[in-house]
Design an enzyme around this catalytic site. Structure first.
Site, PDB file in Angstrom:
ATOM      1  N   ASP A   1      53.976  52.871  44.613  1.00 30.66           N
ATOM      2  CA  ASP A   1      54.612  51.702  45.201  1.00 30.66           C
ATOM      3  C   ASP A   1      53.688  50.491  45.096  1.00 30.66           C
ATOM      4  O   ASP A   1      52.488  50.582  45.394  1.00 30.66           O
ATOM      5  CB  ASP A   1      54.931  51.994  46.671  1.00 30.66           C
TER       6      ASP A   1
ATOM      7  N   GLU B   1      55.049  51.038  39.898  1.00 30.33           N
ATOM      8  CA  GLU B   1      55.903  49.894  40.210  1.00 30.33           C
ATOM      9  C   GLU B   1      55.008  48.692  39.948  1.00 30.33           C
ATOM     10  O   GLU B   1      54.141  48.368  40.764  1.00 30.33           O
ATOM     11  CB  GLU B   1      56.376  49.911  41.661  1.00 30.33           C
TER      12      GLU B   1
END
Length: 730
Positions: free
Chosen positions: A371, A407
């Site tokens: 993330d 990401e």
């Protein structure tokens, strides 16, 4: 001031009066955390700022026993207790300076959770006990946060739990599915299982539920090879959401990087979540499905300077977090959550790497999706892809061998880094998402970009020696609209989140097909389903690694909410009744994923070159054609309103061999795309390409089924907003 002088005295027993703890051995500095070896448990905690550390053992009745950790090696405080077995609840109290201006926030009134804790128990009771400043004073004047009121957090916070590390993995093996054969399915443990009628009630919303045969059968029917789980590291439901009657559903609020979120376990006995998680992984592996974890190493649940003190802040604030250089009371925030972990500090880096290795070696997971991964790359201010974190991953003999998905952005300046990660990494391709959305909603000037994304985004990945599979292709994910909502809403509708619809992305590249939200208009309903089929088909015939968001295959809706991070409810859970209602869409998805699985021409290992397959040949590995059956010219590519294109993929031009070194030969295909709002006639190209084509998939059909043979030179009408996939049969 020194918080040592103000330590709370809540211990009911002392080590020298407890027969069970009559022996405290020195133990060892490593491994960090609590490690049971079959005879006792070693406890170890890093804190460079600490003046004294106490290990606190918590009995079932809440009585606390404190043990001074007198052994210190390189700022690591440790001991070994031969009497301590799995299930023991514990925490730490760290004595040291409380001086926010210097970056230090030690507060021994707080029972601190183990950063290396492998399981947790209990819950947080938000109130004065969790905070190292006077809440009432801060409410009147937020600057009055410098004096800890010394309210004990025992009984108001979670506790760490000693686990049993031993598990019978039987003949478990990692599937090791190559990227080019991978189809990823992004899912939420609770959201995917909470309403499934085939899962026993007591297993819904749990790891055991996710490993149930009905879920595995569903994944296999979609040809899924890897399930990417939204955060399962232990996380917190922050008090702001709880006050609103909401919860941190997504789980991006981590504080336990080595522990499976215990609320997802059907067995709530302390420490039992570990074995249940391992059983889930073993069961999925038996079905040849890999397990990828969405991990959050960029921030923790403690938030900004007004957040609670539950572990890192009270253990060694200045080393675990990035602090503002000009004022060490405050935290740098590249994540939008209040703080950023200090990935420049050796012990923080060690924690991240130890966590990754633990999940691979002990929990047998197959990879990670990071993330806001750009945060981990930040050296000083700028994003640096050669930062220490990536150097460590590159040389690590364990972590470097699993799937690593970034990401590739964060919320800080210069944080958008699509295409800039090192060679081992794959990336969520945000440019693929945006381009495919724009193409199918009819935005102008996207043909060239569309062609690039369809063929693996060589402009982003080829220069760093990566393959098409480095592009994780997705159109929808947990963050944003579902596929059904993408074609049903122009605007977000997040009122249920309690933020006056101000949260979530406002620019969604969506198109509601003429009406906002639900409608009974049959023409609009048909168009929406066709658009969903167009997008799913595009995703599955694109070079790269496709990812499906859970529930898109059955038309899951969030009623226009594009930010359900706080919605632990039917709004965000999969509605399994849609399997019957949208059975055609499910059949279509199974058909198009099967097409991809069967034909390697859609999942090439190397980039297409547009070159002849042999000397003197006219037919190349790929050719872009106009609806008139002619090769695209520069003028055609520059046509701002060009929305119709065909691409020839040559199954005889696959240069890479299979795993056994044998030549790969496949059928050749013609893919016809029409994003116009009107019908377009496509002329089949001359017989150098094929003399006969058979329609394999037609998105105007609810299930994709089509029976039609087309000859070279024949003209076919491609309806508005549709895809036709033809296979060379002669």
């Amino acid at each position: 001031m020194s918080s040592t002088e103000n330590a709370p005295d809540t211990a009911e027993t002392a080590v020298d009066t407890s027969p069970a703890l009559s022996r405290v051995w020195p133990g060892s500095a490593f491994p960090l955390g609590a490690t049971y070896d079959g005879a006792g448990t070693n406890f170890s905690l890093f804190s460079e700022v600490a003046e004294k550390v106490e290990l606190c053992l918590i009995a079932d009745d809440g009585v606390e026993t404190r043990i001074n950790l007198d052994e210190v090696d390189g700022y690591i405080w440790h001991c070994y207790l031969p009497s301590i077995t799995p299930g023991q609840r514990y925490g730490f109290r760290v004595h040291g300076p409380f001086d926010p201006a210097a970056g230090h926030r030690c507060d021994p009134s707080k029972l601190l959770l183990d950063p290396y804790g492998k399981s947790f128990d209990g819950d947080f009771e938000f109130g004065q006990a969790l905070f190292s400043y006077d809440l009432a004073a801060a409410a009147e004047d937020p600057s009055q946060t410098g004096i800890p009121p010394m309210v004990d957090s025992l009984g108001h916070t979670m506790t760490s739990v000693v686990i049993n590390p031993f598990f019978d993995w039987a003949s478990d093996r990692a599937p090791n599915t190559p990227y080019h054969e991978t189809i990823i399915y992004e899912a939420h443990v609770k959201g995917m299982t909470q309403t499934h009628p085939g899962i026993p009630q007591e297993l819904r919303g749990t790891y055991a539920g996710l490993a149930h045969p009905v879920i595995i059968d569903h994944l296999k029917s979609l040809n899924v090879t890897a399930i990417e789980l939204m955060p399962v590291h232990q996380f917190m439901h922050d008090h702001r959401l709880l006050d609103l009657g909401l919860r941190n559903y997504w789980g991006y609020n981590t504080f336990g990087f080595l522990a499976p979120h215990y609320q997802y376990a059907s067995n709530r006995k302390p420490g039992a979540a570990v074995a249940e998680f391992k059983t889930m992984v073993r069961t999925l592996h038996e079905a040849d499905i890999e397990v990828i974890l969405d991990v959050v190493y960029n921030h923790t649940a403690e938030g900004n300077h007004l957040g609670p003190t539950i572990n890192f802040r009270g253990i060694d604030n200045a080393h675990y977090y990035r602090l503002v250089d000009e004022d060490l009371r405050f935290y740098k925030d590249f994540t939008g959550t209040g703080n950023s972990l200090n990935a420049r500090h050796p012990h923080t880096l060690q924690l991240i790497m130890d966590s990754l290795r633990y999940w691979v070696l002990e929990m047998h997971v197959d990879g990670f999706r990071f993330d806001l991964a750009a945060t981990l790359a930040r050296e000083l201010h700028d994003v640096d892809r050669l930062s220490a974190f990536f150097d460590l991953v590159q040389q690590d003999p364990v972590v470097s061998q699993v799937k690593l998905i970034a990401e590739p952005w964060d919320v800080g300046e210069g944080g958008y880094q699509v295409g800039n990660f090192p060679g081992l990494w794959t990336e969520w391709n945000g440019k693929y998402r945006d381009t495919v959305r724009d193409y199918w909603r009819g935005e102008p000037a996207t043909l060239g970009e569309f062609a690039s994304r369809l063929t693996g985004s060589s402009d982003l990945y080829e220069a760093t020696g990566r393959r098409p599979s480095a592009s994780i292709n997705f159109v929808t994910a947990h963050d944003g609209f579902t596929l059904a909502d993408l074609v049903s809403y122009n605007e977000k509708h997040n009122e249920a989140n309690g933020e006056d619809n101000k949260d979530g992305e406002s620019y969604n590249r969506s198109w509601n097909c003429g009406v906002e939200g639900p409608t009974d208009d049959p023409s609009i309903v048909e168009l929406r389903y066709r658009q969903m089929r167009n997008i799913m088909a595009t995703l599955m015939v694109s070079q790269g690694t496709p990812m499906i968001a859970h529930g898109d295959e059955i038309g899951r809706t969030q009623l226009g909410n594009n930010n359900v991070y706080c919605q632990d409810s039917a709004l965000s859970w999969m509605d399994w009744s849609l399997v019957e209602k949208n059975s055609d869409l499910l059949t279509f998805t199974r058909t198009v994923t099967s097409l991809r699985k069967k034909h390697p021409v859609f999942r090439r290992r190397r980039f297409l070159k547009g070159q002849p397959i042999r000397s003197g040949a006219e037919v190349r590995d790929i050719a872009w054609l106009t609806p008139a059956g002619q090769e695209m010219t520069a003028q055609d590519w520059d046509n701002d309103f060009g929305k119709s294109i065909a691409v020839f993929l040559n199954g005889q031009a696959l240069p890479e061999p299979d795993r056994r070194g044998e030549r790969v030969v496949d059928d050749s295909f013609l893919l016809c795309f029409n994003a116009h709002d009107h019908e377009v006639n496509f002329l089949m190209p001359h017989d150098d390409y094929a003399q006969e084509w058979t329609v394999e998939l037609d998105t105007t059909s609810p299930t994709g089924a089509a029976e039609r043979v087309v000859k070279d030179g024949e003209e076919i009408a491609l309806p508005a907003r549709s895809v036709l996939i033809l296979r060379k049969t002669q």
